[in-house]
Write an enzyme that holds these catalytic residues in place. Sequence first.
Site, PDB file in Angstrom:
ATOM      1  CB  CYS A 105       3.271   6.606   2.687  1.00  0.00           C
ATOM      2  SG  CYS A 105       2.805   5.170   3.635  1.00  0.00           S
TER       3      CYS A 105
ATOM      4  CG  HIS B  65      16.340  33.352  16.243  1.00  0.00           C
ATOM      5  ND1 HIS B  65      14.993  33.479  16.488  1.00  0.00           N
ATOM      6  CD2 HIS B  65      16.781  34.568  15.814  1.00  0.00           C
ATOM      7  CE1 HIS B  65      14.641  34.733  16.228  1.00  0.00           C
ATOM      8  NE2 HIS B  65      15.704  35.409  15.828  1.00  0.00           N
TER       9      HIS B  65
ATOM     10  CE  LYS C 135      -0.388  10.285   2.732  1.00  0.00           C
ATOM     11  NZ  LYS C 135      -0.600   9.635   4.039  1.00  0.00           N
TER      12      LYS C 135
ATOM     13  CB  THR D 247      -0.932   0.004   1.226  1.00  0.00           C
ATOM     14  OG1 THR D 247      -1.841  -1.096   1.119  1.00  0.00           O
ATOM     15  CG2 THR D 247      -1.721   1.300   1.302  1.00  0.00           C
ATOM     16  CB  CYS D 248       3.724   2.300   2.090  1.00  0.00           C
ATOM     17  SG  CYS D 248       4.774   3.734   2.352  1.00  0.00           S
TER      18      CYS D 248
ATOM     19  CB  VAL E 105      -7.888  15.284   7.045  1.00  0.00           C
ATOM     20  CG1 VAL E 105      -7.177  16.617   7.185  1.00  0.00           C
ATOM     21  CG2 VAL E 105      -9.059  15.214   8.027  1.00  0.00           C
ATOM     22  CD  GLU E 106      -2.648  12.264   4.999  1.00  0.00           C
ATOM     23  OE1 GLU E 106      -1.640  12.342   5.721  1.00  0.00           O
ATOM     24  OE2 GLU E 106      -2.983  11.206   4.417  1.00  0.00           O
TER      25      GLU E 106
ATOM     26  CB  ALA F 110       3.318  13.463   9.881  1.00  0.00           C
TER      27      ALA F 110
ATOM     28  N   GLY G 112     -11.040  10.556   9.123  1.00  0.00           N
ATOM     29  CA  GLY G 112      -9.693  10.162   9.484  1.00  0.00           C
ATOM     30  C   GLY G 112      -8.647  10.918   8.694  1.00  0.00           C
ATOM     31  CE1 TYR G 113      -3.207   8.062   6.989  1.00  0.00           C
ATOM     32  CE2 TYR G 113      -4.334   7.158   8.887  1.00  0.00           C
ATOM     33  CZ  TYR G 113      -3.540   6.978   7.760  1.00  0.00           C
ATOM     34  OH  TYR G 113      -3.104   5.725   7.422  1.00  0.00           O
TER      35      TYR G 113
ATOM     36  CD  GLU H 105      13.247  30.791  17.403  1.00  0.00           C
ATOM     37  OE1 GLU H 105      13.936  31.204  18.350  1.00  0.00           O
ATOM     38  OE2 GLU H 105      13.229  31.333  16.283  1.00  0.00           O
TER      39      GLU H 105
END
Length: 452
Positions: A47, A436, A50, A41-42, A179-180, A341, A175-176, A441
Amino acid sequence: MTYDFDLYVIGAGSGGVRAARFAAGFGARVAVAESRYLGGTCVNVGCVPKKLLVYGAHFADEFELSAGFGWSLGEARFDWATLIANKDREITRLNDIYRNLLSNSGATLHEGHAKIVGPHTVEINGERFTSKHILIATGGWPQAPDIPGHEHAINSNQAFFLKTLPKRVLVVGGGYIAVEFAGIFHGLGAKTSLLYRGDLFLRGFDGAVRKHLREELTKRGLDLQFNADIERIDKQADGSLKATLKDGRVLEADCVFYATGRRPMLDNLGLNNTRVELDDRGFIKVDEYYQTREPSVLALGDVIGRVQLTPVALAEGMAVARRLFKPEQYHPVDYNLIPTAVFSAPNIGTVGLTEEAARKTGHDVVIFESRFRPMKLSLTECQERTLMKLVVDAKTDKVLGCHMVGPDAGEIIQGLAIALKAGATKRLFDETIAVHPTSAEEFVTLRTPVAG
């Protein structure tokens, strides 16, 4: 008894290939069966493609922001066919890499549908092979509710092969994946609505993260419809779709995309020829060593329904190979503090406990939170804000969870996951000198708690 192989792996996805390669490297005789595509699948419908589509959708934002930095661009045009063709070429390249990885490891690849016909026997392409151990790593498959007209909708597998970009899209799910893909379609220019039957998407994520993402997606113009569910889908004479909702409303679209869960891929696998048992959700039951009730049969990855993430399947694959063929190197997979993520727009990155979970498990928590407009946006009209949040145990000062919504959240959370794995306290965060100027940060400059 003499077997043809020491390990026969069914499924050449991330977990199966990892187990096969490591086992072969330890000197085992290994075979791998795959009926669809190498990489699972990935690599093929998850993943990797996508993320490529997410990158593609992100350019619209960059073009808009560039004006604030002095750039003048001509009219931007997007071509879906070019993106998909380039995506397909990259996936083909990765398929070849997986093929080479298996070949170079010494594992034997059998291409076809494998079926278990006994505790130590697999049948494929009319041939039978025996193996001391059989490993099931067949992954999952998208599923959608069986409503009238469901055949007119598509799932996440099919979305990667659309010939054209739909002009109007209804994405169903909370689910994610939902949303993605809502972000992908919206970012590429489709008029997109996200429908979810619950009050708020991304159940299980930190409440502040869920609410913040809702606000940011709304700012971007994505149509969010909660407490909404489709009752039936009808195809019109012009090819468009009419979705009738359970509340009586009717929405028109060119594409209805379902992302409402995944089931384990067990079709015609022959589990009835073994003592393998399924749990109440339909996933294969395994013990802490990924062993089923049939001693010779193991299972890992999405098919066991624990944590359905590629890196987790990889870790499980290594654990199985080591326990069977290199026990002195074996150590169990730690399912705590798994970073993750969501490649929404903006991204989510998270590791550790949510505020809700921490309180539920009895922690007295202190919450540190910041919402700010990133420096990159200071010369633009964009009002997007980033969220960063730390969940800290009040008694021990240990950081229990880190959560972020904003650009590159996944990249930032990966480093913080190591800190949490090492048991970092809030004091260590405070004593770490910042890089920075960066958004990252903020995680080491959070000083004032916002809640107790």
